[in-house]
Design a protein around this motif. Structure first.
Motif, PDB file in Angstrom:
ATOM      1  N   UNK A  29       8.080  -3.992  -9.279  1.00  0.00           N
ATOM      2  CA  UNK A  29       8.601  -2.492  -9.524  1.00  0.00           C
ATOM      3  C   UNK A  29       7.286  -1.777  -9.755  1.00  0.00           C
ATOM      4  N   UNK A  30       6.079  -2.436 -10.475  1.00  0.00           N
ATOM      5  CA  UNK A  30       5.067  -1.707 -11.093  1.00  0.00           C
ATOM      6  C   UNK A  30       3.662  -1.966 -10.633  1.00  0.00           C
ATOM      7  N   UNK A  31       3.872  -3.325  -9.971  1.00  0.00           N
ATOM      8  CA  UNK A  31       2.450  -3.865  -9.682  1.00  0.00           C
ATOM      9  C   UNK A  31       2.325  -4.578  -8.479  1.00  0.00           C
ATOM     10  N   UNK A  32       1.513  -4.980  -7.456  1.00  0.00           N
ATOM     11  CA  UNK A  32       1.494  -5.582  -6.285  1.00  0.00           C
ATOM     12  C   UNK A  32       0.241  -6.596  -6.647  1.00  0.00           C
ATOM     13  N   UNK A  33       0.252  -7.868  -6.442  1.00  0.00           N
ATOM     14  CA  UNK A  33      -0.713  -8.951  -6.196  1.00  0.00           C
ATOM     15  C   UNK A  33      -1.054  -9.345  -4.818  1.00  0.00           C
TER      16      UNK A  33
END
Length: 122
Positions: A29-33
């Motif tokens: 919900x808050x970060x993409x890797x």
């Protein structure tokens, strides 16, 4: 400058684009890797788009991601990592962000395998 645990930082646009194209990605919900495994390569990049807000908010988002990365860097496999902050990162608590961070790292199997000390003979 803060040490990122033996990881070099990505600087060039073409390096980021290569990982975006060839690497695997995992979203929370808050970060993409974005992760591209490679032997003896330890690189990391952090991005935050203008959707997040002004420069102050973008820099704060990247600082938060860097701080979390430093805590986990010694546990991670070799490869190239790119962390992209999402719009919701500004309102996300530290605990929730840490949970999201761990979740995306686990999904892409980026943690080193634990070696069992009992099986090693001298």
């Amino acid at each position: 400058m803060v040490s990122l645990g033996n990881f070099y930082t990505l600087k060039l646009h073409k390096e980021f684009q290569y990982v975006y194209r060839k690497g695997k990605d995992s979203h929370s919900s808050s970060v993409v890797l974005f992760f591209l495994p490679a032997n003896n390569v330890k690189k990391v990049g952090f991005t935050a788009t203008k959707k997040i807000g002004n420069a102050v908010k973008r820099n704060r988002a990247k600082r938060r991601l860097r701080a979390l990365f430093v805590t986990y860097s010694s546990l991670l496999k070799d490869g190239t990592y790119i962390f992209v902050a999402k719009q919701t990162i500004s309102e996300t608590s530290h605990q929730k962000l840490q949970n999201d961070f761990e979740k995306i790292l686990n999904r892409l199997d980026t943690f080193k395998k634990k070696t069992d000390d009992k099986n090693i003979t001298a």
